[in-house]
Design a protein around this motif. Structure first.
Motif, short mmCIF file in Angstrom:
data_model
loop_
_atom_site.label_atom_id
_atom_site.label_comp_id
_atom_site.label_asym_id
_atom_site.label_seq_id
_atom_site.Cartn_x
_atom_site.Cartn_y
_atom_site.Cartn_z
N LEU A 1 0.82 -1.22 0.00
CA LEU A 1 0.00 0.00 0.00
C LEU A 1 0.85 1.27 0.00
O LEU A 1 0.34 2.37 0.18
CB LEU A 1 -0.90 0.00 1.25
N ALA A 2 2.18 1.08 -0.16
CA ALA A 2 3.07 2.20 0.14
C ALA A 2 3.61 2.98 -1.06
O ALA A 2 4.26 4.01 -0.88
CB ALA A 2 4.26 1.67 0.96
N ALA A 3 3.32 2.52 -2.28
CA ALA A 3 3.94 3.16 -3.45
C ALA A 3 3.67 4.66 -3.48
O ALA A 3 2.53 5.10 -3.31
CB ALA A 3 3.42 2.51 -4.74
N ALA A 4 4.73 5.42 -3.65
CA ALA A 4 4.69 6.88 -3.79
C ALA A 4 4.16 7.61 -2.55
O ALA A 4 3.88 8.80 -2.59
CB ALA A 4 3.86 7.28 -5.02
N ARG A 5 4.03 6.88 -1.46
CA ARG A 5 3.42 7.51 -0.27
C ARG A 5 4.45 8.13 0.67
O ARG A 5 5.61 7.76 0.68
CB ARG A 5 2.57 6.49 0.47
N ASP A 6 3.91 9.00 1.47
CA ASP A 6 4.69 9.66 2.52
C ASP A 6 4.38 8.90 3.81
O ASP A 6 3.26 8.97 4.33
CB ASP A 6 4.17 11.11 2.58
N VAL A 7 5.36 8.12 4.29
CA VAL A 7 5.08 7.12 5.33
C VAL A 7 5.67 7.54 6.68
O VAL A 7 6.82 7.98 6.77
CB VAL A 7 5.71 5.75 4.93
N LEU A 8 4.85 7.37 7.73
CA LEU A 8 5.33 7.57 9.10
C LEU A 8 5.26 6.23 9.82
O LEU A 8 4.17 5.69 10.02
CB LEU A 8 4.45 8.61 9.82
N ASN A 9 6.43 5.69 10.16
CA ASN A 9 6.48 4.36 10.81
C ASN A 9 6.79 4.56 12.30
O ASN A 9 7.93 4.78 12.69
CB ASN A 9 7.56 3.51 10.13
N CYS A 10 5.71 4.49 13.12
CA CYS A 10 5.88 4.75 14.55
C CYS A 10 6.21 3.45 15.29
O CYS A 10 5.63 2.42 14.99
CB CYS A 10 4.59 5.32 15.13
N PHE A 11 7.06 3.54 16.27
CA PHE A 11 7.54 2.37 17.02
C PHE A 11 8.26 1.43 16.02
O PHE A 11 7.96 0.25 15.93
CB PHE A 11 6.39 1.62 17.72
N CYS A 12 9.21 2.01 15.29
CA CYS A 12 9.77 1.30 14.13
C CYS A 12 10.74 0.18 14.49
O CYS A 12 11.07 -0.65 13.68
CB CYS A 12 10.46 2.29 13.19
N TYR A 13 11.26 0.19 15.74
CA TYR A 13 12.31 -0.75 16.15
C TYR A 13 13.46 -0.67 15.13
O TYR A 13 14.00 0.40 14.91
CB TYR A 13 11.74 -2.16 16.33
N THR A 14 13.79 -1.78 14.45
CA THR A 14 14.95 -1.72 13.54
C THR A 14 14.53 -1.42 12.09
O THR A 14 15.28 -1.68 11.16
CB THR A 14 15.78 -3.02 13.63
#
Ligand code: SAH
Length: 407
Positions: A218-231
């Motif tokens: 679902l991520a193509a061309a998107r502006d992504v915020l990954n919270c609690f990303c760990y590694t």
């Protein structure tokens, strides 16, 4: 062998092959820590055999539901071998070499977790019985795991205290060689370094493999915020699927440092799609408290197309569920407000005590308070190497929902 006799009418859950016998169901009988006991109904029928835990509310954990099969060394070895055997598809497929080999109760081995990282197995023993059979388990893993180089133990988990088992900071090698400081694993297009000594759990969150892949699509061309990303997992997946921008946020300095290394490592993957990510995706790594970071984004008027919320366990027990619900509502409400129209929220609860129904309710309340409409487009859960025994629904601890913003 000592016998544990159940109270009248308290044998039904054992008969349905639920592995836990709580102290309140026991009429009489005791044994030493981790000893195998014969479990007998009030009417005198042998129901099977289990491991005794004098310090825990879960007094006995069943390992054999067959009155004719006493769990001896061969029995435990066979349980480990068949659990490993059930992962055969993973070994054949080769798209990942990070696999959970034994998933505790759901694989018939209560309190035993064994994770494979590219030839190195890291275990956790969280029941007195699993602890008692440690040497047998380690030997069986070394024998039956293809290409196994080492079997180690991590004993730095609080649940061991509840079981009356010693807590230890240092990783201990049970079989084979010392694992490297960082083990390199592959997960689809992603390459990660796993720290078997200081990393969370046994080193990595293998359980989110499928969810990470689902978010990637679902991520193509998107502006992504990954919270609690760990590694970095979800963010790295998003990048390999063509995300424009990925912000990785975690409170742990070590996790963020490893997330940066993993981005560089994944970019060296010869797979062409991954090469694109190294040139197209802009990464930002933020060491911050997500509760504060989301508020900061709100105050600065920032918005995103895709937000991942994969927080640590907010509820350790049923007693903490309502407090946990407030925590989930807080971050989900904030994230919902930061989403652009059509944006995606992939949100997770890994609290076993939080039911799917309650989590859905919390999300619906958060959406109402955010004055936004959402549609659920998928549910995610722990992967196939983290199975849930049908008789043990408590085994389903990881519940994820993917929502799309309609307003
Ligand atoms: N999504 C990850 C796993 C997340 S585990 C993956 O796919 O691998 C939860 C993470 O939350 C841990 O890395 C922990 O360091 C982090 N964490 C815990 N409390 C936090 C907080 N208040 N703010 C930011 N990160 C936090």
């Amino acid at each position: 062998m000592n016998k544990v006799i159940l109270k009248k009418g308290r044998d039904w859950s054992v008969r349905k092959h639920h592995p836990w016998i709580f102290s309140g169901a026991v009429e009489s009988g005791a044994a030493g820590q981790g000893e195998t006991v014969e479990v007998v109904s009030a009417e005198g029928e042998t129901l099977g055999y289990g491991w005794f835990s004098p310090a825990s509310q879960i007094r006995v954990r069943m390992v054999s539901f067959d009155a004719t099969r006493v769990p001896d060394e061969k029995f435990v070895t066979d349980l480990v071998a068949s659990s490993v055997g059930r992962r055969a598809d993973f070994f054949v497929d080769c798209s990942t070499n990070g696999v959970r080999l034994v998933n505790a109760e759901s694989d018939g081995l209560p309190g035993l977790v064994a994770d494979l990282y590219n030839g190195h197995v890291v275990c956790q023993f969280t029941s007195a019985g699993a602890e008692a059979w440690k040497a047998t388990v380690a030997k069986a893993l070394m024998t039956y795991v293809p290409g196994c180089q080492s079997v180690s133990e991590r004993a730095d988990i609080d649940v061991r205290k509840k079981e009356g088992l010693p807590y230890a900071e240092e990783l201990v090698v049970l079989e084979g060689v010392q694992p490297p400081a960082l083990i390199e694993i592959v997960e689809g297009p992603i390459r990660y370094y796993v720290d078997p000594r200081k990393g969370h759990k046994t080193g990595f969150y293998l359980d989110q493999r499928d969810a990470r892949a689902a978010v990637g699509t679902l991520a193509a061309a998107r502006d992504v915020l990954n919270c609690f990303c760990y590694t970095g997992g979800f963010g790295l997946y998003a990048a390999t699927c063509g995300a424009a921008h990925v912000t990785q946020v975690d409170i742990s300095h070590e996790a963020i440092e490893l997330a940066k290394k993993n981005a560089a490592l994944t970019a060296t993957n010869p797979d062409q799609t991954v090469k694109n990510f190294s040139t197209q995706t802009v990464f930002e790594h933020v060491e911050a408290d997500v509760f504060k970071y989301l508020r900061q984004c709100r105050d600065e008027g920032k918005t995103f197309d895709l937000i991942v919320l994969d927080p640590p366990k907010f509820a350790e027990s049923k007693a903490q569920v309502m407090k946990a619900a407030r925590g989930y509502k807080d971050i989900n409400l904030l994230a919902m407000k930061l989403l652009r129209l059509g944006g995606i929220l992939a949100t997770v609860s890994c609290s076993g005590a939080m039911t799917t129904e309650l989590f859905d309710k919390v999300l619906a309340e958060a959406a109402a308070d955010a004055h936004k409409d959402f549609q659920m487009i998928a549910r995610t859960r722990q992967g196939a190497d983290h199975p849930v025994a049908l008789a043990f629904p408590e085994g389903l601890y990881l519940k994820g929902v993917i929502l799309r913003s309609m307003s």
